[in-house]
Design a protein around this motif. Structure first.
Motif, PDB file in Angstrom:
ATOM      1  N   ILE A 108     -32.488  47.657  50.651  1.00 36.54           N
ATOM      2  CA  ILE A 108     -31.987  48.698  49.897  1.00 36.54           C
ATOM      3  C   ILE A 108     -32.518  49.701  50.891  1.00 36.54           C
ATOM      4  O   ILE A 108     -34.261  50.162  50.637  1.00 36.54           O
ATOM      5  CB  ILE A 108     -32.145  48.638  48.821  1.00 36.54           C
ATOM      6  N   PRO A 109     -32.263  50.380  51.536  1.00 36.33           N
ATOM      7  CA  PRO A 109     -33.153  51.423  52.789  1.00 36.33           C
ATOM      8  C   PRO A 109     -33.795  52.505  52.136  1.00 36.33           C
ATOM      9  O   PRO A 109     -34.927  53.219  51.762  1.00 36.33           O
ATOM     10  CB  PRO A 109     -32.629  52.047  54.015  1.00 36.33           C
ATOM     11  N   GLY A 110     -32.973  52.814  50.355  1.00 36.04           N
ATOM     12  CA  GLY A 110     -33.802  54.096  49.852  1.00 36.04           C
ATOM     13  C   GLY A 110     -32.499  55.823  50.319  1.00 36.04           C
ATOM     14  O   GLY A 110     -31.769  55.638  51.251  1.00 36.04           O
ATOM     15  N   ASP A 111     -33.512  56.758  49.810  1.00 33.34           N
ATOM     16  CA  ASP A 111     -32.772  57.685  50.465  1.00 33.34           C
ATOM     17  C   ASP A 111     -34.154  58.810  49.944  1.00 33.34           C
ATOM     18  O   ASP A 111     -35.446  58.366  49.682  1.00 33.34           O
ATOM     19  CB  ASP A 111     -31.421  58.478  49.637  1.00 33.34           C
ATOM     20  N   GLY A 112     -34.051  59.819  50.603  1.00 40.20           N
ATOM     21  CA  GLY A 112     -35.192  61.004  51.002  1.00 40.20           C
ATOM     22  C   GLY A 112     -36.451  60.266  51.549  1.00 40.20           C
ATOM     23  O   GLY A 112     -35.267  59.797  52.727  1.00 40.20           O
ATOM     24  N   ILE A 113     -36.798  59.800  51.955  1.00 40.35           N
ATOM     25  CA  ILE A 113     -37.863  59.564  53.036  1.00 40.35           C
ATOM     26  C   ILE A 113     -37.898  58.036  53.071  1.00 40.35           C
ATOM     27  O   ILE A 113     -38.296  56.878  53.691  1.00 40.35           O
ATOM     28  CB  ILE A 113     -39.808  60.182  52.540  1.00 40.35           C
ATOM     29  N   GLY A 114     -36.662  57.683  51.751  1.00 38.55           N
ATOM     30  CA  GLY A 114     -36.782  56.074  52.088  1.00 38.55           C
ATOM     31  C   GLY A 114     -36.495  54.989  53.253  1.00 38.55           C
ATOM     32  O   GLY A 114     -36.400  54.236  53.673  1.00 38.55           O
ATOM     33  N   THR A 142     -26.749  58.025  47.492  1.00 37.93           N
ATOM     34  CA  THR A 142     -26.471  57.560  48.018  1.00 37.93           C
ATOM     35  C   THR A 142     -25.141  56.483  48.067  1.00 37.93           C
ATOM     36  O   THR A 142     -24.240  56.652  48.383  1.00 37.93           O
ATOM     37  CB  THR A 142     -26.614  56.586  49.055  1.00 37.93           C
ATOM     38  N   ALA A 143     -24.991  55.644  47.168  1.00 41.23           N
ATOM     39  CA  ALA A 143     -23.708  55.539  46.871  1.00 41.23           C
ATOM     40  C   ALA A 143     -23.449  55.364  45.898  1.00 41.23           C
ATOM     41  O   ALA A 143     -22.173  55.497  46.154  1.00 41.23           O
ATOM     42  CB  ALA A 143     -24.329  53.496  45.345  1.00 41.23           C
ATOM     43  N   LEU A 144     -23.321  56.048  45.349  1.00 41.16           N
ATOM     44  CA  LEU A 144     -22.863  57.179  44.007  1.00 41.16           C
ATOM     45  C   LEU A 144     -21.743  58.265  44.436  1.00 41.16           C
ATOM     46  O   LEU A 144     -20.480  57.924  44.389  1.00 41.16           O
ATOM     47  CB  LEU A 144     -23.513  58.525  43.258  1.00 41.16           C
ATOM     48  N   GLU A 145     -22.492  58.798  45.824  1.00 39.83           N
ATOM     49  CA  GLU A 145     -21.750  59.289  47.229  1.00 39.83           C
ATOM     50  C   GLU A 145     -19.895  58.988  48.053  1.00 39.83           C
ATOM     51  O   GLU A 145     -19.153  59.359  47.061  1.00 39.83           O
ATOM     52  CB  GLU A 145     -21.964  59.703  48.194  1.00 39.83           C
ATOM     53  N   LYS A 146     -20.927  57.515  47.494  1.00 40.25           N
ATOM     54  CA  LYS A 146     -19.542  56.514  48.803  1.00 40.25           C
ATOM     55  C   LYS A 146     -18.710  55.705  47.398  1.00 40.25           C
ATOM     56  O   LYS A 146     -17.599  55.687  47.518  1.00 40.25           O
ATOM     57  CB  LYS A 146     -20.647  55.275  49.362  1.00 40.25           C
ATOM     58  N   LEU A 152     -35.794  55.105  45.669  1.00 40.21           N
ATOM     59  CA  LEU A 152     -34.094  55.878  45.335  1.00 40.21           C
ATOM     60  C   LEU A 152     -34.290  56.744  44.761  1.00 40.21           C
ATOM     61  O   LEU A 152     -34.572  57.055  43.448  1.00 40.21           O
ATOM     62  CB  LEU A 152     -33.254  55.022  45.200  1.00 40.21           C
ATOM     63  N   THR A 153     -33.698  57.792  44.844  1.00 43.85           N
ATOM     64  CA  THR A 153     -33.486  58.728  43.740  1.00 43.85           C
ATOM     65  C   THR A 153     -32.694  59.320  42.814  1.00 43.85           C
ATOM     66  O   THR A 153     -31.606  58.540  43.024  1.00 43.85           O
ATOM     67  CB  THR A 153     -33.200  60.679  44.570  1.00 43.85           C
ATOM     68  N   THR A 154     -33.280  59.473  41.577  1.00 42.31           N
ATOM     69  CA  THR A 154     -32.926  59.170  40.317  1.00 42.31           C
ATOM     70  C   THR A 154     -32.273  60.721  40.329  1.00 42.31           C
ATOM     71  O   THR A 154     -32.791  61.339  39.602  1.00 42.31           O
ATOM     72  CB  THR A 154     -33.194  58.235  39.076  1.00 42.31           C
ATOM     73  N   PRO A 155     -30.617  60.460  39.764  1.00 42.40           N
ATOM     74  CA  PRO A 155     -29.518  61.876  39.455  1.00 42.40           C
ATOM     75  C   PRO A 155     -30.409  62.614  38.290  1.00 42.40           C
ATOM     76  O   PRO A 155     -30.565  61.717  37.359  1.00 42.40           O
ATOM     77  CB  PRO A 155     -28.229  61.507  40.361  1.00 42.40           C
ATOM     78  N   VAL A 156     -30.407  63.105  37.969  1.00 40.05           N
ATOM     79  CA  VAL A 156     -30.934  64.245  36.724  1.00 40.05           C
ATOM     80  C   VAL A 156     -29.742  64.770  35.899  1.00 40.05           C
ATOM     81  O   VAL A 156     -28.354  64.812  36.750  1.00 40.05           O
ATOM     82  CB  VAL A 156     -31.893  65.116  36.826  1.00 40.05           C
ATOM     83  N   GLY A 157     -29.812  63.425  34.931  1.00 35.56           N
ATOM     84  CA  GLY A 157     -28.648  63.932  33.764  1.00 35.56           C
ATOM     85  C   GLY A 157     -27.412  63.489  33.991  1.00 35.56           C
ATOM     86  O   GLY A 157     -27.282  62.411  35.121  1.00 35.56           O
ATOM     87  N   GLY A 158     -26.601  63.706  33.532  1.00 37.61           N
ATOM     88  CA  GLY A 158     -24.592  62.973  33.505  1.00 37.61           C
ATOM     89  C   GLY A 158     -25.136  61.446  33.207  1.00 37.61           C
ATOM     90  O   GLY A 158     -24.112  60.310  33.391  1.00 37.61           O
ATOM     91  N   GLY A 159     -25.707  60.917  32.417  1.00 36.34           N
ATOM     92  CA  GLY A 159     -26.316  60.433  32.155  1.00 36.34           C
ATOM     93  C   GLY A 159     -26.203  58.567  32.924  1.00 36.34           C
ATOM     94  O   GLY A 159     -25.767  57.781  32.669  1.00 36.34           O
TER      95      GLY A 159
END
Ligand code: NAD
Length: 360
Positions: free
Chosen positions: A8-14, A42-46, A70-77
């Motif tokens: 799982i390559p991750g995102d940001g500096i991941g 990344t998975a959320l967008e795709k 991985l960035t955890t998106p803030v809010g949105g449950g």
């Protein structure tokens, strides 16, 4: 034969640090068949989900994964990807070693500690009741019928549940780890003097398991005293096993003792799989600049190699990392005393230097 590993390559500096780790691992000659899976934003967008089923299925199939932050998106449950992964795969043991490397600035030398943190229960399980909610009022009323010590009607509640099964499993893991890795002492960390039933149970189980391992020394420490003692004489401790919340806090402290997040690896291990990852997050402000320190991710790869019993390759990578950090020339800015970005190695250049060491 190549090892099938979920990456799982991750995102940001991941993507940058996991890309560096991948190249370093491949330079050992151990062959990998990477099954690349996207999670997080990344998975959320795709795919509309931060943790698509395909990711879990891939790790279930391969039993092993290397994961970039991985960035955890803030809010949105959004569910936390890390917590969801741990629970879906029952990765009950969080292994966080902290070892001093020459050349990393820190107030401590010669730290060599391993925190074994229970990953499934305790206050982290998220059994919570909101202040003022009707459920909360009902539970408080029920407690007040049964307990001599009343709980205020205005309280919010978080439930701390400790089971003998999970305590036994994690303490056994700590002793098995100690035995396999030539460690001498396991310390059970708790607050049994105050939380007599929950932490008292954890301590009781720890003592029972310890009696099954006469070849490994055992002692226990109350968590606050443990923190003080680690500050004063860390060399007296070795493997530390503890419930979830203390493990979270104490392992961040031990990471700080060896120079911080840039050099702290980890593993989440269960019967059905293991996920190796840096402790740090996706550091969005550094993303895309090729400046992040890849060490934590590379050392997580070293843990993965040891899990695969590829000990020679693991030692080669760890020695390469040690040498490059000790030399201090080809290191990222955070490992330099002057923290001068213009003189520092890029993420990829530090990885290149480690690869050159491995291949000498
Ligand atoms: P972070 O660890 O991403 O960054 C904190 C600071 O530490 C950064 O600003 C940076 O200065 C430094 N840092 C971290 N890693 C570094 C590296 N490899 N090289 C150089 N400097 C480094 O923590 P955060 O800012 O609280 O979180 C950012 C995002 O990461 C959030 O969305 C959070 O949810 C997520 N996160 C993910 C994981 C994971 O996937 N395992 C862990 C922690 C945080």
């Amino acid at each position: 034969m190549a090892y099938s590993v979920t990456l799982i390559p991750g995102d940001g500096i991941g993507t940058e640090v996991s890309g560096a780790a991948r190249r370093v691992l491949e330079a050992t000659g151990v062959e990998f068949d990477w099954d690349i899976q996207e999670a997080g934003v990344t998975a959320l967008e795709k795919h509309g989900d931060v943790l698509p089923d395909a990711v879990i299925d891939s790790i279930r199939k391969n039993n092993i994964a290397l994961k970039g932050p991985l960035t955890t998106p803030v809010g949105g449950g959004f569910r936390s990807v890390n917590v969801a992964l741990r629970h879906a795969l029952e990765l009950y043991a969080n292994l966080r070693p902290s070892r001093s490397y020459d050349g990393v600035q820190s107030s401590f030398d010669n730290v060599d500690l391993v925190v074994v943190r229970e990953n499934m229960e305790d206050l982290y399980a998220g059994v919570e009741f909101e202040q003022g909610a009707s459920d909360t009022a009902e539970i408080i009323a029920e407690i007040n019928k049964r307990s001599e010590k009343p709980v205020s009607k205005t309280a919010a509640l978080s439930i701390k549940a400790i089971t003998p099964e999970n305590s036994r499993r994690i303490v056994k893991f700590a002793f098995e780890y100690a035995r396999e890795n030539g460690r001498k002492l396991v310390t059970s960390v708790h607050k049994a003097n105050i939380m007599k039933y929950t932490d008292g149970l954890f301590l009781e189980v720890s003592q029972a398991v310890a009696s099954e391992y006469p070849d490994i020394e055992f002692n226990d420490r109350i968590v606050d005293n443990m923190c003080m003692q680690l500050m004063q004489k860390p060399e007296q401790y070795d493997v530390l096993v503890m419930p979830n919340l203390y493990g979270d806090i104490v392992s961040d402290m031990t990471s700080g003792m060896i120079g911080g997040l840039g050099v702290a690896p980890s593993a989440n291990i269960g019967e059905k799989g293991a996920v190796f990852e840096a402790i740090h997050g996706s550091a969005p402000s550094h993303a895309g600049k090729n400046v992040a320190n890849p060490t934590a991710m590379i050392l997580s790869g070293v843990m993965m190699l040891r899990h695969l019993r590829e000990f020679d390759a693991a030692n080669a990578v760890e020695n390469g990392v040690k040498k490059i950090i000790a030399e201090g020339k080809n290191v990222t800015y955070d490992l330099r005393e002057d923290r001068d970005q213009s003189k520092a190695a890029k993420t990829s250049e530090m990885a290149d230097a480690i690869i050159a060491e491995i291949q000498k």
